[in-house]
Design an enzyme around this catalytic site. Structure first.
Site, short mmCIF file in Angstrom:
data_model
loop_
_atom_site.label_atom_id
_atom_site.label_comp_id
_atom_site.label_asym_id
_atom_site.label_seq_id
_atom_site.Cartn_x
_atom_site.Cartn_y
_atom_site.Cartn_z
N ASP A 158 -11.20 -1.34 13.02
CA ASP A 158 -10.46 -1.26 14.28
C ASP A 158 -9.25 -2.19 14.24
O ASP A 158 -8.12 -1.79 14.55
CB ASP A 158 -11.39 -1.66 15.43
N ILE A 165 -5.16 1.91 18.71
CA ILE A 165 -5.64 3.05 17.93
C ILE A 165 -7.14 3.17 18.18
O ILE A 165 -7.91 2.26 17.86
CB ILE A 165 -5.37 2.85 16.42
N GLU A 213 -5.31 8.14 -7.30
CA GLU A 213 -5.06 6.69 -7.39
C GLU A 213 -6.09 6.07 -8.32
O GLU A 213 -5.79 5.18 -9.10
CB GLU A 213 -5.14 6.05 -5.99
N GLU A 214 -7.30 6.56 -8.23
CA GLU A 214 -8.39 5.96 -9.03
C GLU A 214 -8.21 6.17 -10.53
O GLU A 214 -8.86 5.49 -11.32
CB GLU A 214 -9.74 6.53 -8.58
N HIS A 246 -16.95 1.68 -5.40
CA HIS A 246 -17.04 2.68 -6.48
C HIS A 246 -18.46 3.15 -6.73
O HIS A 246 -18.80 3.54 -7.86
CB HIS A 246 -16.38 2.17 -7.76
N1 DTR Z 1 -7.84 -0.64 -6.98
C1 DTR Z 1 -8.28 -0.25 -5.64
C2 DTR Z 1 -9.12 -1.33 -4.99
C3 DTR Z 1 -8.46 -2.67 -5.02
C4 DTR Z 1 -8.85 -3.69 -5.79
N2 DTR Z 1 -8.02 -4.76 -5.53
C5 DTR Z 1 -7.12 -4.41 -4.61
C6 DTR Z 1 -6.08 -5.13 -4.02
C7 DTR Z 1 -5.27 -4.46 -3.09
C8 DTR Z 1 -5.49 -3.13 -2.78
C9 DTR Z 1 -6.56 -2.41 -3.37
C10 DTR Z 1 -7.36 -3.09 -4.28
C11 DTR Z 1 -9.13 1.00 -5.71
O1 DTR Z 1 -10.19 0.94 -6.34
O2 DTR Z 1 -8.72 2.00 -5.11
ZN ZN Z 2 -11.18 2.58 -5.86
ZN ZN Z 3 -8.76 2.42 -3.30
CA CA Z 4 -7.93 -0.09 18.20
#
Ligand code: DTR
Ligand code: ZN
Ligand code: ZN
Ligand code: CA
Length: 441
Positions: free
Chosen positions: A305, A47, A174-175, A290
């Site tokens: 990568d 990729i 998601e957040e 964040h």
């Molecule tokens: N909650 C996710 C970031 C995050 C924190 N711990 C993990 C473990 C596995 C995947 C993601 C995360 C965010 O802030 O989007």
């Molecule tokens: Zn996040």
């Molecule tokens: Zn995230």
């Molecule tokens: Ca690559």
């Protein structure tokens, strides 16, 4: 339709009948022999890191033009969806944008299906596309979104024809609590959920002070990622804080096998980890987690990568069934339950690397464990969908199991592609499963 149980042959008489039938040579009593071990799946392409970073540059520009973020409910998020969708539409994917509401604002999920593959075996890869409102979210989670997008584009460039049906997803909100992916999973009827062979999640895969973490969920998915990293000599650790922390939780909660990769967030890299991976001990994996500094400068290129290539490896590997190099035998030994008096089920064997058509005397070795085999109808389905009847049902054939080798004139069929054994139980009572089956060219 089979007779009532009381009129059936007793087990001992049925066994005698089965042995007698075998001795006449009508049914091959030879158990299927082991065929050549499946070779590694078709190798995934590299990729290009530059392509992945170009998507990050676009996400950065979008955030800069829209108040500095790509958060749920803000214009920068929908602009991100539009960017990714346009790339996928141009590459031949079937895309759909679904909406949901969170916090009084409309959210958007983007789903992209790669045409083809077994619709009963869906392999999905996804990433959340939204950022927090305090920054552009380039590592969290432009990195996962861009790598999944570029892997999808690589599937298109390769015109990949995997055994499984490939689906890709970019989640909103998601957040705010995995809102978009939960809405998606909840929208799936149970019959659809059961078709997922796995969901692969990528959330923060380019952290500036990276660790290489593999989710410890489905063992086969975990092994696929670990094998990749072992192959490039990079040690990995199990992701210990991952449960519930990203969109894979939405899928895991409904029983879908999950896995994924992560390079770390606000936790601090230990000395031992710095020894293992380089980087800075005593500093967060991503000190801009964040924050407004989560920009295109907040990415470790090597990590991005490596993880992009690992995603492609997983999609190519987990998306294909056992691919056997050119030779005589192609076999699938995975058990497939046959629902009593129910819908037909299929078991797939992917033939690749051959030239021309299949032979006029294609051998189909079948091993189905099933009481009262008269309930069963068995077909061979060629890659183009043409069905060849191997066995009809019979109300009088009360013997157990179908262990036989059939000869099919398949000379009208291209050799390469996904061949399927289709089995249906058309009478109530008595159940069983496909134990294995084999094509011999
Ligand atoms: N909650 C996710 C970031 C995050 C924190 N711990 C993990 C473990 C596995 C995947 C993601 C995360 C965010 O802030 O989007
Ligand atoms: Zn996040
Ligand atoms: Zn995230
Ligand atoms: Ca690559």
């Amino acid at each position: 339709m089979n007779l009532s149980r009381t009129s059936r042959l007793s087990t001992s008489r049925r066994t005698v009948a089965a042995v007698a039938l075998a001795l006449t040579g009508l049914v091959s009593a030879t158990a299927p022999t082991a065929s050549a071990a499946p070779a590694a799946a078709l190798a995934a392409p590299d990729i290009p890191l530059a392509n992945v970073k170009a998507h990050l540059t676009q996400f950065q520009s979008i955030a800069t033009a829209n108040g500095g973020n790509r958060a749920h409910g803000r214009p920068g998020y929908k602009a991100s969806v539009d960017y990714v969708k346009a790339k996928l539409d141009a590459a031949g994917f079937t895309t759909s944008v679904t909406t949901f509401t969170s916090g009084g604002a409309t959210g958007y999920n983007l789903i992209a299906d790669w045409p083809g593959g077994d619709p009963n075996q869906i392999l999905m890869a996804g990433a959340h596309l939204d950022s927090v409102s305090s920054g552009p979210g380039i590592n969290d989670n432009g990195s996962g979104s861009a790598a999944v997008l570029e892997t999808a584009l690589a599937v298109s460039r390769a015109q990949l024809k995997p055994t499984k049906h490939l689906r890709f997803g970019w989640w909103g909100a998601e957040e705010l609590g995995l809102v978009g992916s939960k809405a998606y999973v909840n929208s799936l009827p149970a019959t659809e959920r059961s078709k997922f062979s796995g969901y692969l999640n990528f959330d923060m895969i380019g952290s500036p002070n990276p660790g290489y973490f593999v989710y410890d969920d489905d063992p086969a998915i975990e092994k696929t990622f670990k094998d990749y990293y072992a192959g490039i000599g990079v040690p990995t650790e199990i992701e210990t804080e991952g449960d519930g922390r990203s969109d894979h939780a939405s899928f895991k909660n409904v029983g879908i096998p999950v896995g994924g990769l992560f390079t770390g967030a606000s936790r601090t890299k230990s000395s031992a980890q710095a020894q293992k991976w380089g980087g800075t001990a005593g500093t967060a994996f991503d000190r801009c987690y964040h924050s407004s500094c989560d920009t295109t400068a907040n990415i470790n290129d090597t990590a991005l990568d490596r993880n992009s290539d690992a995603i492609a490896h997983a999609v190519w590997t987990l998306g294909s069934g056992p691919v056997v190099p050119p030779g005589d035998a192609y076999e699938n030994t995975a058990d497939v339950a046959v629902p009593d008096n129910g819908a037909a089920v299929t078991s797939t064997v992917t033939v690749a690397g051959r030239t021309g058509n299949a032979p006029a005397a294609l051998k189909v070795g079948v091993d189905i464990k099933h009481t009262w085999r008269g309930d069963l109808v068995v077909d061979l389905v060629a890659p183009d969908g043409t069905a060849y009847r191997l066995k009809n049902s019979s109300s009088s054939d009360s013997a157990d199991n179908v262990i036989a080798t059939y000869t099919v004139d398949a000379s009208a069929e291209a050799a390469n592609g996904a061949w399927k054994l289709r089995v249906q139980d058309i009478a109530a009572q008595d159940t069983g499963y496909v134990d294995s089956w084999k094509l011999t060219f």
